[in-house]
Design a protein around this motif. Structure first.
Motif, PDB file in Angstrom:
ATOM      1  N   ALA A  65      53.038   2.471 -11.186  1.00  0.00           N
ATOM      2  CA  ALA A  65      52.117   1.666 -10.608  1.00  0.00           C
ATOM      3  C   ALA A  65      51.289   0.960 -11.717  1.00  0.00           C
ATOM      4  O   ALA A  65      50.612  -0.149 -11.371  1.00  0.00           O
ATOM      5  CB  ALA A  65      51.044   2.091  -9.358  1.00  0.00           C
ATOM      6  N   HIS A  66      51.513   1.474 -12.841  1.00  0.00           N
ATOM      7  CA  HIS A  66      50.556   0.610 -14.079  1.00  0.00           C
ATOM      8  C   HIS A  66      51.499   0.409 -15.274  1.00  0.00           C
ATOM      9  O   HIS A  66      51.268   1.066 -16.241  1.00  0.00           O
ATOM     10  CB  HIS A  66      49.352   1.375 -14.463  1.00  0.00           C
ATOM     11  N   ASP A  67      52.500  -0.445 -15.129  1.00  0.00           N
ATOM     12  CA  ASP A  67      53.567  -0.801 -16.245  1.00  0.00           C
ATOM     13  C   ASP A  67      53.497  -1.969 -16.442  1.00  0.00           C
ATOM     14  O   ASP A  67      52.462  -2.771 -16.004  1.00  0.00           O
ATOM     15  CB  ASP A  67      54.802  -0.403 -15.515  1.00  0.00           C
ATOM     16  N   GLY A 124      51.967  -3.929  -2.624  1.00  0.00           N
ATOM     17  CA  GLY A 124      51.048  -2.642  -2.331  1.00  0.00           C
ATOM     18  C   GLY A 124      51.697  -1.528  -1.567  1.00  0.00           C
ATOM     19  O   GLY A 124      51.157  -0.326  -1.861  1.00  0.00           O
ATOM     20  N   ILE A 125      52.158  -1.864  -0.807  1.00  0.00           N
ATOM     21  CA  ILE A 125      53.134  -1.176   0.147  1.00  0.00           C
ATOM     22  C   ILE A 125      54.102  -0.206  -0.930  1.00  0.00           C
ATOM     23  O   ILE A 125      53.996   1.138  -0.836  1.00  0.00           O
ATOM     24  CB  ILE A 125      53.989  -1.407   1.319  1.00  0.00           C
ATOM     25  N   ALA A 126      54.913  -0.672  -1.642  1.00  0.00           N
ATOM     26  CA  ALA A 126      55.780   0.078  -2.669  1.00  0.00           C
ATOM     27  C   ALA A 126      54.756   0.866  -3.550  1.00  0.00           C
ATOM     28  O   ALA A 126      55.256   2.109  -3.770  1.00  0.00           O
ATOM     29  CB  ALA A 126      56.602  -1.160  -3.514  1.00  0.00           C
ATOM     30  N   ARG A 127      53.817   0.312  -4.290  1.00  0.00           N
ATOM     31  CA  ARG A 127      52.831   1.195  -4.819  1.00  0.00           C
ATOM     32  C   ARG A 127      52.444   2.404  -4.175  1.00  0.00           C
ATOM     33  O   ARG A 127      52.280   3.205  -5.044  1.00  0.00           O
ATOM     34  CB  ARG A 127      51.929   0.084  -5.663  1.00  0.00           C
ATOM     35  N   THR A 128      51.848   2.125  -3.144  1.00  0.00           N
ATOM     36  CA  THR A 128      51.473   3.367  -2.491  1.00  0.00           C
ATOM     37  C   THR A 128      52.158   4.473  -2.478  1.00  0.00           C
ATOM     38  O   THR A 128      51.748   5.700  -2.848  1.00  0.00           O
ATOM     39  CB  THR A 128      50.995   3.018  -0.918  1.00  0.00           C
TER      40      THR A 128
END
Length: 220
Positions: free
Chosen positions: A24-26, A133-137
């Motif tokens: 999520a942090h790339d 946001g859904i994908a990252r969650t």
């Protein structure tokens, strides 16, 4: 090529070499934060400062379950100083970028005191909402070994919310509250639209698991 585009290319080259891989942090996250930041910025914004803060804010990224996570933004600001100096930023700009980076973090609890710091915080939090946001969650939850939801009580109607174990709980604990925490008018407008997309997803999710979505999840 104008100065901002040149700085963007150089910053992307730096972070692509130095950032640890995180679902999520790339680099793609940093690109999205910069897109969000530009959508919020106006003609009073110091764009070179905002650009640098967008690409260097996660230079040091600690896992969500790391006990020292609240120090990550300070460490990122510190490591950014030499990079910024090499890119030609002066001392005042470096200080401004450093403040924006340290103040963007949810866990650091540092009030943003400048326009660029407020924009960066909103831009970063927008990436936790909407389709991304859904994908990252679910990507982060999978990496941490967390369940999608509690099959006995999916929406925590008879138990305390527990986002350390259940991914969907994190939406109620934090994500769906983000629109009300935005510091800029534009950020709030974008966040509200993205939160509505997440509520729509939750309606479908609730139908598919055979458990109606409580009204308390759709009103804040």
């Amino acid at each position: 090529m104008d100065r901002l585009a040149d700085l963007s290319d150089r910053l992307r080259a730096v972070v692509s070499q130095r950032m640890a891989t995180d679902p999520a942090h790339d680099l793609a996250h940093l690109d999205r934060v910069w897109v969000n930041a530009q959508a919020i910025a106006d003609d009073r914004t110091d764009m070179p400062v905002l650009l640098a803060a967008s690409y260097l804010h996660d230079l040091v990224n600690l896992p969500k379950d790391d006990p020292h996570r609240h120090l990550a933004s300070r460490k990122s600001a510190s490591e950014a100083e030499s990079i910024l100096a090499e890119l030609g930023y002066d001392a005042i700009q470096i200080q401004a970028v450093g403040h924006a980076i340290t103040a963007h973090s949810f866990s650091a609890n540092i009030p943003p005191e400048t326009t660029e710091a407020r924009i960066l915080r909103d831009a970063d939090r927008l990436d936790a909402l909407g389709a991304i946001g859904i994908a990252r969650t679910f990507s982060v939850s999978g990496a941490l070994g967390r369940a999608l939801y509690d099959p006995a009580d999916p929406f925590a109607e008879r138990r305390p919310l527990d986002d350390l174990h259940f991914s969907i709980d994190h939406w109620k604990v934090k994500l769906l509250n983000l629109p009300h925490e935005m510091l800029t008018d534009t950020g709030k407008q974008i966040a509200t639209r993205r939160a509505e997309r997440m509520i729509s997803f939750l309606d479908d999710f609730a139908e598919e698991i055979g458990n109606p979505l409580p009204q308390t999840w759709t009103t804040r």
